[in-house]
Design an enzyme around this catalytic site. Structure first.
Site, PDB file in Angstrom:
ATOM      1  N   HIS A 293       1.818   4.776  -2.664  1.00 11.20           N
ATOM      2  CA  HIS A 293       2.023   6.202  -2.366  1.00 11.20           C
ATOM      3  C   HIS A 293       3.413   6.653  -2.851  1.00 11.20           C
ATOM      4  O   HIS A 293       3.571   7.720  -3.438  1.00 11.20           O
ATOM      5  CB  HIS A 293       1.960   6.450  -0.855  1.00 11.20           C
TER       6      HIS A 293
ATOM      7  N   HIS B 279       0.832  -1.201   0.000  1.00 10.30           N
ATOM      8  CA  HIS B 279       0.000   0.000   0.000  1.00 10.30           C
ATOM      9  C   HIS B 279       0.875   1.263   0.000  1.00 10.30           C
ATOM     10  O   HIS B 279       0.727   2.139  -0.854  1.00 10.30           O
ATOM     11  CB  HIS B 279      -0.901  -0.037   1.246  1.00 10.30           C
ATOM     12  N   GLU B 280       1.803   1.338   0.928  1.00  8.71           N
ATOM     13  CA  GLU B 280       2.664   2.524   1.021  1.00  8.71           C
ATOM     14  C   GLU B 280       3.546   2.654  -0.225  1.00  8.71           C
ATOM     15  O   GLU B 280       3.901   3.763  -0.624  1.00  8.71           O
ATOM     16  CB  GLU B 280       3.518   2.487   2.293  1.00  8.71           C
TER      17      GLU B 280
ATOM     18  N   GLU C 154      -4.369   8.615  -2.247  1.00 11.45           N
ATOM     19  CA  GLU C 154      -4.886   7.344  -1.738  1.00 11.45           C
ATOM     20  C   GLU C 154      -5.274   6.423  -2.900  1.00 11.45           C
ATOM     21  O   GLU C 154      -5.167   5.196  -2.787  1.00 11.45           O
ATOM     22  CB  GLU C 154      -6.082   7.595  -0.822  1.00 11.45           C
TER      23      GLU C 154
END
Lengths: 497, 497
Positions: free
Chosen positions: B268, B264-265, B294
């Site tokens: 980003h 997930h990160e 996001e």
């Protein structure tokens, strides 16, 4: 609000921004991936501009003048704070913005060139950038000399050693240069009568080295709730008083350097932690100068941790930490190893007997370059001659000669003398602490630093920059100004007795 | 220099100072010892003041007006940059310097209290700091509402989701709140017909989890020359585009959360790294908003990494990394595990079906608190009632209730809706990428993200903040504004098909 009160508000912000820059420097040396370098320069430059903006604000000169007129209403700490504010302001505003920018760029260019020129042993490659930087440093020295009312070299020195003068350092260093060669011969003669120290055989895993270092740091008084130990290429003490960050580098083939390096940085860290909390964000709450800072690291490293009593305490801990075996781990062997005298080419590897010679070489050369008595092109030859005259060693190349230290190539001129002034101050302070509390050496033999550190807290750390010079601080702490006699006595006790 | 050129110079400095603050935040969460907290608050406040000073300079309003008059001479990117400059200026100058400083300190104080209050399950402990912070946030919202000509809540929202309005979000969230309960029942029914997923048995040593995470990060395109992976209590993506720093937290009893959290990160981080280099230091070179940010993390995590093809690629790697054995490591089991729907108390642990409910609870509560329709003291009860109404679960305590997220306690109000807007945008973008390049899912099955990431670079990352809203960016990338239909279609395909 009074002018003084307004100044406190502004300097508090300035200190906070400088601390932010300090933490970014720490991160750059310990955490930052290589790809972050260009952006980091930009971030640090923006912080420099912000800091400069606070001091260069046109209102600042009036605020200082008004506060100085209010002086009678200020208490002694506030007056000392105001003195430090003006000193900071004079240093930062003596240079016009064009010179500040030109210097910043020339420093960056010269340092970047030096980074490749040193490993390539290529002084000629760095010479143009070095010459350009030196010209700008001389221009800055001239401007600060006018503002401070002193010589250009003293103006550079003042930034690192407030109130220091070349006239005073000349006397001290000339005496030392006369004393050291004879002393070195006698120390080497005596050393030759003793067993050659054995080097404990490795390997020494990093994790064990670090665990031992942390244990000793805690023993000395380092508080890990207010600090860290990390790894960097060039060890240093950074961070801020509430969060002091020291670094080291580990060699798995030799634990001795990293261990003593950590203890050295712990001395710096104790000073930062012990600065007066009441003046945490003000100029008077900062360290007194770089000589005093170095005195704190050298006091812990050279005076305390390389002493026979402490090494007697250390030896079994080190042996256990590395599961060592054999006579190399005996305290008397480790003591000889940690106090071996051996003239060499590299300053950062020098023992405490030959270290001053490295400093004196640099000090004399940088004074000549600032005075235009030595052309940068002639530096390598002058360096090699000085080394031969003072240490009897002629560097085979510039990599291990005049290219070895970053200082000049990064624009830090007038810094080198503080190393040896610090060594002398350390000897003087340690002697005074022991005179007041004769149990200190025996306590070090039990790994108990509490009495020593309490004495330092009371007599050095808690004073911050209250005194306007190393001499004034030492006078308060030891009853006399900087006196090389204590350093000579220390050397004689340790290396001739 | 033109007014626009002067603005670029000033905003470059501003960006650099904000990056310095960002790095100090990263350090605070990953490296800083507890004792450094108070000083860090002071450093960050000084940086806030310096940033505010750049924007609040009286010349800034004239520069913006003059540059806007010069507009015809500017290219489209410069015009977009100027638009973002004004937006930033309006947000920052709406607040006086006293309010800026008070907010900065109140945020820090409240966050620090929350850090101990949450594990202690002690809402009362944080309530005073929370109440103080909320009062300041409301004051700021009011001031921004006047400056922006919108409601106080929309003024807060605008900082994270440019151009977003509660009216638009209400419609989207009301629809979703109507759709989800029925959908959830159907998804749970279908899930009940399938084998219950087995949890691979641990322990999973941190070092192995980290090694696997790093390997997958590199696969996806994370460049460790320009970034780091570290540990923090609350995972986040920080740092700067040249030096992106993501964090995670490891549970040795369950590798699945940290692994998917890292992916997930990484989404980003890819966005940050892909922002337009030409505009690196300018407002238009920053992310478009937090919903788009996001969308990039959720696209990588939810759309790509929880898809059956990618899990088929992942399963043998995970099995090998942990020397796992047995059917729990089969791809179809891991796929069921990673896509299990199960209403729970904790937002960050929620599956993508129930996640929007967590967001809607927070969104509705924060609107009420900003409107003074809900007193902070009544938050725990209101939270628990909302959770029961929307998810059928009542938190047994505040630790797993209204204390679970840092956002409000750190002053981030108007942020929560961006999570679900991002989830919807992710579905829409992924569908568009696959429509253009139907080989993408199969490539993910080979661990090959290159086509997907290239599409994102071209259609999202490289645009920075060129477009003035999530809708405008999506229109360019997918042919239509944000349309929840893609999210619903994704949920139906994954959970009902």
């Amino acid at each position: 609000m009074s002018a003084y009160g307004e100044l406190e508000t502004r300097f508090r912000r300035l200190t906070a921004l400088r601390e932010a820059a300090g933490l970014l420097h720490w991160d750059m040396s310990t955490m930052m991936p290589a790809g972050g370098a260009a952006a980091r320069s930009e971030q640090l430059a923006a912080l420099d501009i912000a800091c400069h903006g606070i001091l260069a604000d046109p209102a600042m000169g009036d605020l200082l003048a008004t506060a100085e007129e209010e002086g009678a209403d200020l208490d002694p700490w506030q007056r000392a704070n105001l003195r430090e504010m003006r000193r900071d302001w004079v240093h930062q505003t003596a240079l016009g913005p064009d010179l500040v920018e030109a210097l910043s760029k020339a420093r960056h260019r010269c340092e970047m060139t030096w980074r490749t020129a040193r490993p390539a042993n290529d002084f000629a490659a760095v010479l143009p950038a070095f010459r350009e930087l030196l010209a700008l440093v001389r221009e800055a020295a001239q401007a600060k000399a006018v503002a401070l009312g002193c010589s250009p070299y003293d103006a550079l020195l003042d930034e690192f050693e407030p109130g220091g003068t070349a006239a005073r350092i000349d006397r001290i260093f000339d005496d030392l240069a006369a004393f050291l060669p004879g002393f070195l011969s006698r120390a080497l003669e005596r050393q030759a009568t003793m067993p050659t120290p054995m080097v404990p055989p490795g390997p020494f895993p990093v994790a064990r080295q670090e665990a031992l270092a942390r244990r000793l740091m805690e023993r000395i008084g380092f508080d890990f709730d207010h600090g860290r130990l990390d790894v960097s290429l060039h060890p240093f003490c950074g961070g801020v008083p509430d969060d002091v960050r020291i670094t080291t580098r580990y060699d798995e083939g030799d634990f001795t350097k990293a261990l003593m390096g950590v203890l050295h940085e712990t001395g710096h860290a104790l000073y930062e932690r012990g600065l007066p909390e009441r003046w945490r964000w003000q100029p008077v709450g900062q360290a007194c100068g770089m000589a005093v800072h170095e005195s704190q690291s050298l006091l812990i490293e050279m005076q305390a941790c390389r002493s026979a009593p402490f090494i007697t305490f250390l030896a079994p801990l080190a042996r256990a930490a590395f599961e060592g075996d054999g006579p190399a781990w005996d305290a008397d062997n480790l003591c000889r190893l940690y106090n071996r005298v051996e003239p060499g080419l590299i300053r950062v590897d020098a023992d405490e007997v030959t270290y001053p010679a490295h400093v004196i070489v640099r000090y004399r050369l940088e004074k000549r370059m600032i005075a235009s008595d030595l052309d940068p092109a002639d530096l390598p030859a002058a360096w090699n001659e000085s080394m031969e005259a003072l240490l009897g060693l002629r560097p085979p190349d510039d990599r291990d000669g005049c290219l070895q230290d970053i200082h000049w190539y990064d624009g830090a001129w007038g810094y080198f003398p503080t190393y040896t002034l610090g060594a002398m101050a350390a000897a003087q302070l340690f002697a005074a602490a022991v005179a007041e509390n004769p149990d200190i050496p025996a306590a070090l033999g039990c790994g108990d630093f509490s009495a020593l550190v309490a004495w330092l807290r009371r007599n050095v750390h808690a004073w911050g920059a209250f005194y306007d010079s190393t001499d004034a601080l030492l006078e308060q702490a030891t009853g006399r100004a900087l006196d090389p006699a204590a350093f000579r006595a220390h050397l004689e006790r340790r290396y001739l007795a």
